[in-house]
Enzyme design. Structure first.
Site, PDB file in Angstrom:
ATOM      1  N   LYS A  77      28.756  43.075 -77.549  1.00 30.27           N
ATOM      2  CA  LYS A  77      29.865  42.332 -76.964  1.00 30.27           C
ATOM      3  C   LYS A  77      31.128  42.474 -77.815  1.00 30.27           C
ATOM      4  CE  LYS A  77      26.533  40.640 -74.253  1.00 30.27           C
ATOM      5  NZ  LYS A  77      25.172  41.195 -74.203  1.00 30.27           N
TER       6      LYS A  77
ATOM      7  N   ASP B 154      21.933  31.994 -81.702  1.00 36.51           N
ATOM      8  CA  ASP B 154      22.599  33.103 -81.020  1.00 36.51           C
ATOM      9  C   ASP B 154      24.082  32.755 -80.983  1.00 36.51           C
ATOM     10  OD1 ASP B 154      23.733  34.921 -79.261  1.00 36.51           O
ATOM     11  OD2 ASP B 154      21.989  34.987 -77.944  1.00 36.51           O
TER      12      ASP B 154
ATOM     13  N   TYR C  45      19.802  32.394 -73.403  1.00 35.40           N
ATOM     14  CA  TYR C  45      19.880  33.678 -72.699  1.00 35.40           C
ATOM     15  C   TYR C  45      18.505  34.018 -72.127  1.00 35.40           C
ATOM     16  CZ  TYR C  45      20.843  38.820 -72.655  1.00 35.40           C
ATOM     17  OH  TYR C  45      21.011  40.140 -72.338  1.00 35.40           O
TER      18      TYR C  45
ATOM     19  N   ARG D 149      15.415  55.830 -91.983  1.00 33.17           N
ATOM     20  CA  ARG D 149      15.160  54.545 -91.331  1.00 33.17           C
ATOM     21  C   ARG D 149      15.714  53.377 -92.142  1.00 33.17           C
ATOM     22  NH1 ARG D 149      10.332  52.272 -91.887  1.00 33.17           N
ATOM     23  NH2 ARG D 149       9.343  54.311 -92.195  1.00 33.17           N
TER      24      ARG D 149
END
Length: 404
Positions: free
Chosen positions: A208, A183, A111, A57
């Site tokens: 993206k 962002d 967003y 992890r």
């Protein structure tokens, strides 16, 4: 974007101890890490496991390589954490800066899933959110109260592409000890180095442009030294981890991100300028065009534009907009963006705004401009606009024919 950016994305994160003499860091898949003895296991639990094998992890060289590369693209950053999606990255960034009783100031053009985090998860934890006008600039100082702990920015804004005066907002926040979170998915640090403009935490939906091929869900958060420990502790507490296979694909995509951004941006700007002169188009919302709010700020702060923008149709409604989109041959219809393929999406920003109002001449279409020949895309849109105008004319004639 400079030629140095081309070099940085090719070389970043490729430490010799991670690549072992080959070009790309291998895919290291692991849950259990084996120790030579009990003393080593005990020592491992007492030291910082960042960039050190401890447990799956906490990552392997595959994840570390990508995180290290993204950190190197943000001058002044302390480090980067990776997440299984952009929304997961946004949630971790917000949770690292907020506690019960705090207030978050969020740009009204954020967003929609980011708004959902604020109105849902954060609200349940006792964090209140106020939305603000993206064009407020330094005036945000008047909104900062005693409980304000963080400001969320997104520039350009989602769907309508308003460009915020990020340095003015971050200066006001810094004067009051408020954390700023941006962002930065639209620009990436190649077009807008966020921390250099005063931002404390920069978030990317790596799905993206970093990945670039529409086949991986991934997010990242890059933090300044002052916010690194809080981000690290929050991410570890949430158990967030990104798949090594996804990180390997993102690292591969990163190597071509600079050249892809150049092509996306050049084609999108050419198409945006063409659209601005077309009958049936009321307005083009592209930061590099004067018709977009914050255009002067864009010219001042950004190195270039990427490949995502919107345009407003001149009249019509849902059916007429669908007549444009449905028969496009080079544009897919789907969410997300940043891949090699072009997309057209009907968007309705008025559904997601509370602090600002919109009075558009008609419905909006968002375009993701991919890597196809821009002449092919223009011809496709030209046919689509012809269908739109015909549908509008038919709708206008309908009532008169019925009355006769």
């Amino acid at each position: 974007m400079s030629d140095k950016d081309l070099t940085r994305v090719v070389e970043a994160g490729r430490r010799a101890e991670w690549t072992s003499g080959i070009v790309n860091t291998p895919v290291w898949r692991a849950s259990t890490i084996l120790y030579p003895d009990v003393a080593s296991l005990r020592q491992g639990a007492r030291t910082d496991p960042h960039h050190r094998l401890f447990y799956g992890r906490k990552g392997t060289p595959t994840q570390w390589s990508l995180a290290d590369a993204l950190t190197s693209l943000e001058p002044g950053a302390e480090g980067t954490f990776l997440y299984p999606s952009g929304v997961a990255a946004l949630a971790a960034a917000l949770l690292s800066a907020l506690k019960p009783g705090d207030e978050l100031l969020m740009v009204d053009t954020a967003y929609d899933p980011t708004r959902s985090i604020a109105n849902g998860l954060l609200a349940r934890f006792g964090v209140t959110t106020r939305f603000y006008d993206p064009m407020i600039g330094g005036g945000i100082a008047d909104l900062i109260g005693d409980r304000t702990a963080a400001i969320l920015l997104e520039s350009p804004g989602s769907l309508t592409f308003e460009v915020q005066d990020v340095p003015a907002v971050t200066a006001a926040a810094r004067a009051r000890g408020v954390t700023t979170i941006l962002d930065n998915t639209w620009a990436t640090p190649l077009l807008f180095p966020a921390l250099s403009h005063g931002v404390d935490i920069s978030v990317l939906a790596c799905t993206k442009y970093v990945v670039g091929h529409s086949d991986v869900m991934l997010g990242s958060v890059t933090a300044a030294p002052s916010r690194w420990k809080a981000l690290r502790d929050t991410s570890h507490a949430l158990g967030q981890v990104a798949s090594p296979d996804d990180c390997w694909l993102a690292s591969r995509g990163l190597r071509t991100m600079a050249v892809r951004l150049q092509q996306h941006g050049a084609s999108a700007l050419r198409i945006a300028r063409w659209l601005a002169d077309q009958p049936g188009v009321a307005r083009v919302l592209h930061p590099a065009l004067p018709s977009c709010p914050g255009h002067e700020t864009f010219l001042r702060d950004f190195k270039a534009a990427s490949g995502l923008f919107s345009f407003v149709l001149d009249g019509g409604g849902e059916a007429e907009r669908a007549a444009l989109i449905d028969e496009l041959t080079h544009f897919g219809i789907g969410y997300s963006w940043g891949g090699f393929e072009s997309l057209a999406l009907p968007v309705d920003p008025h559904r997601h705004r509370t602090a600002t109002r919109r009075d558009d001449a008609g419905p909006l279409v968002r375009l993701q401009i991919g890597l196809e020949d821009p002449d092919d895309l223009i011809a496709d849109l030209d046919r689509g606009l012809a269908r739109f105008r015909a549908a509008v004319a038919e709708a206008q004639q309908g009532p008169a024919q019925t009355a006769s």
